[in-house]
Structure formats: structure tokens, C-alpha cells
Design a protein around this motif. Sequence first.
Motif, mmCIF file in Angstrom:
data_model
loop_
_atom_site.group_PDB
_atom_site.id
_atom_site.type_symbol
_atom_site.label_atom_id
_atom_site.label_comp_id
_atom_site.label_asym_id
_atom_site.label_seq_id
_atom_site.Cartn_x
_atom_site.Cartn_y
_atom_site.Cartn_z
ATOM 1 N N ALA A 186 -11.930 -66.834 51.657
ATOM 2 C CA ALA A 186 -12.413 -65.549 52.169
ATOM 3 C C ALA A 186 -11.222 -64.756 52.697
ATOM 4 C CB ALA A 186 -13.454 -65.761 53.262
ATOM 5 N N PHE A 187 -10.302 -65.441 53.338
ATOM 6 C CA PHE A 187 -9.109 -64.820 53.901
ATOM 7 C C PHE A 187 -8.332 -64.052 52.826
ATOM 8 C CE2 PHE A 187 -4.547 -65.133 54.826
ATOM 9 C CZ PHE A 187 -4.484 -64.479 56.048
ATOM 10 N N ALA A 188 -8.142 -64.673 51.669
ATOM 11 C CA ALA A 188 -7.381 -64.026 50.589
ATOM 12 C C ALA A 188 -8.215 -62.999 49.835
ATOM 13 C CB ALA A 188 -6.855 -65.085 49.611
ATOM 14 N N ARG A 189 -9.489 -63.247 49.729
ATOM 15 C CA ARG A 189 -10.355 -62.395 48.900
ATOM 16 C C ARG A 189 -10.816 -61.123 49.606
ATOM 17 N NH1 ARG A 189 -14.018 -63.806 44.477
ATOM 18 N NH2 ARG A 189 -14.180 -61.817 43.414
ATOM 19 N N ALA A 190 -10.922 -61.154 50.916
ATOM 20 C CA ALA A 190 -11.510 -60.041 51.670
ATOM 21 C C ALA A 190 -10.853 -58.684 51.401
ATOM 22 C CB ALA A 190 -11.522 -60.361 53.162
ATOM 23 N N PRO A 191 -9.527 -58.560 51.377
ATOM 24 C CA PRO A 191 -8.936 -57.239 51.137
ATOM 25 C C PRO A 191 -9.326 -56.650 49.778
ATOM 26 C CG PRO A 191 -7.293 -58.727 52.050
ATOM 27 C CD PRO A 191 -8.493 -59.565 51.709
ATOM 28 N N GLU A 192 -9.322 -57.463 48.732
ATOM 29 C CA GLU A 192 -9.723 -57.008 47.395
ATOM 30 C C GLU A 192 -11.224 -56.690 47.370
ATOM 31 O OE1 GLU A 192 -10.567 -59.156 43.133
ATOM 32 O OE2 GLU A 192 -8.946 -59.936 44.361
ATOM 33 N N PHE A 193 -12.009 -57.543 48.000
ATOM 34 C CA PHE A 193 -13.456 -57.357 48.033
ATOM 35 C C PHE A 193 -13.825 -56.035 48.704
ATOM 36 C CE2 PHE A 193 -17.708 -58.071 49.882
ATOM 37 C CZ PHE A 193 -18.404 -58.436 48.738
ATOM 38 N N ALA A 194 -13.096 -55.663 49.729
ATOM 39 C CA ALA A 194 -13.374 -54.423 50.463
ATOM 40 C C ALA A 194 -13.221 -53.177 49.591
ATOM 41 C CB ALA A 194 -12.464 -54.325 51.686
ATOM 42 N N LYS A 195 -12.512 -53.300 48.481
ATOM 43 C CA LYS A 195 -12.303 -52.174 47.560
ATOM 44 C C LYS A 195 -13.245 -52.219 46.361
ATOM 45 C CE LYS A 195 -7.408 -52.415 48.635
ATOM 46 N NZ LYS A 195 -6.130 -52.857 48.091
ATOM 47 N N THR A 196 -14.053 -53.268 46.270
ATOM 48 C CA THR A 196 -14.915 -53.476 45.105
ATOM 49 C C THR A 196 -16.260 -52.791 45.309
ATOM 50 O OG1 THR A 196 -13.864 -55.616 44.754
ATOM 51 C CG2 THR A 196 -15.984 -55.255 43.674
ATOM 52 N N ALA B 99 -12.627 -62.493 58.055
ATOM 53 C CA ALA B 99 -12.770 -62.166 56.628
ATOM 54 C C ALA B 99 -14.231 -62.118 56.234
ATOM 55 C CB ALA B 99 -12.016 -63.196 55.787
ATOM 56 N N LEU B 100 -15.011 -63.106 56.660
ATOM 57 C CA LEU B 100 -16.434 -63.137 56.324
ATOM 58 C C LEU B 100 -17.153 -61.932 56.920
ATOM 59 C CD1 LEU B 100 -18.771 -64.610 54.956
ATOM 60 C CD2 LEU B 100 -19.046 -65.936 57.078
ATOM 61 N N ARG B 101 -16.863 -61.612 58.162
ATOM 62 C CA ARG B 101 -17.493 -60.441 58.794
ATOM 63 C C ARG B 101 -17.134 -59.154 58.048
ATOM 64 N NH1 ARG B 101 -20.240 -61.069 63.446
ATOM 65 N NH2 ARG B 101 -20.008 -63.079 64.501
ATOM 66 N N GLY B 102 -15.902 -59.040 57.595
ATOM 67 C CA GLY B 102 -15.491 -57.863 56.834
ATOM 68 C C GLY B 102 -16.231 -57.763 55.507
ATOM 69 N N MET B 103 -16.432 -58.888 54.858
ATOM 70 C CA MET B 103 -17.163 -58.896 53.586
ATOM 71 C C MET B 103 -18.621 -58.495 53.809
ATOM 72 S SD MET B 103 -15.459 -62.310 51.976
ATOM 73 C CE MET B 103 -15.221 -62.042 50.241
ATOM 74 N N VAL B 104 -19.222 -59.033 54.852
ATOM 75 C CA VAL B 104 -20.608 -58.675 55.179
ATOM 76 C C VAL B 104 -20.704 -57.189 55.483
ATOM 77 C CG1 VAL B 104 -22.441 -58.962 56.893
ATOM 78 C CG2 VAL B 104 -21.296 -60.983 55.943
ATOM 79 N N ALA B 105 -19.765 -56.664 56.252
ATOM 80 C CA ALA B 105 -19.780 -55.240 56.600
ATOM 81 C C ALA B 105 -19.677 -54.369 55.346
ATOM 82 C CB ALA B 105 -18.642 -54.922 57.564
#
Length: 165
Positions: free
Chosen positions: A38-48, A73-79
Motif C-alpha cells: 500500500a505504501f508504494a502503490r498509494a501515490p499512483e493509486f491517488a492519480k487513478t 497509505a490505506l487511509r489515502g486510498m480509501v479517501a
Amino acid sequence: MSGIHTPDTRLPESPAALLRRMRPAYTVTDNSASGSTAFARAPEFAKTPVTTRFVVLEHGINDAQFGKPYEPALRGMVAHVKAAGRIPLITGLSRQPLPSRGRDAHDQTARRVAADTGSLFVDWGAVAFKPREMADVLHPGPAYSARLMARLVAVLDMAAPECRR
């Protein structure tokens, strides 16, 4: 969700494919990234762009294994999912036959984030686990994977009963 457990070995039927077979009315988009945190994926996910009604967030095991900060990271993905007007499902962490550094703490984090954010929680830690059903020491084999998908389907069936067919 990818079913890959080494770069050149995968389950005969990926969890995403199994989900499609279990619920043909679902449109399943598999955006899994094998070996990711999640740590590595969150920045890319936030742009998807998020276009599906439900988004399954299945992270935590690798974050625990590599000692990465999981909760922010998980909270950012949920947001990100919620900002798109979609419904996040947080899976919790599956089991492994060997003690996993941080597995239980990360599972509790997943549960807490789901409760705090009103996300759906898919309690993979409560799914029957048999060490002999693992593909390797970290990855579920076909039978365990099928039970994990059945738990996911049970939660989705409650949230979208019209898709049960």
C-alpha cells in the motif's frame, strides 16, 4: 487478486477470474499489482480514476513483511475511492503458515480504518485456514483462495443484492 506467487507461477484460476465466475453480473476490473505494498502503490493509486461501484483494497501483507507504514497509505486510498463517490472494501489480511512480522497489527489497522471510514470490511483473517492449502509460505493456493473470494462475495452480496444471480 492476481494469483501470482512467483514471477512465473500463478494459480490456475486467479482470484479475480474466480470472482467473475462466482458472480457473472459483476464487472471485475483487476488492477492488482503482485508484490506491491500500500505504501508504494498509494501515490499512483491517488492519480487513478475510480469508475467501479466498489473498489477492493487488498493490501497489508507485504507492508507488514517489509515494515512499511500501512495506515496512512490505506487511509489515502480509501479517501480517493470515497472522493470519487465509490464504495471501498478493505479485505483485512489473509493467514500464512509462518508467523508474519506485523500481520496481526496490520489486520487490526485494516479493521480500524474500515470502521473509521465507513468502508466495508471483508474479514479475511476469519476465513478457515489450512497451511497445506498454501501455494507457498505467503500466498493462498486454490482452495484457500476460493474461500477468501467466497467471503468477498458474501460482503458484496449484502451491499449489492441485485447482483447475486
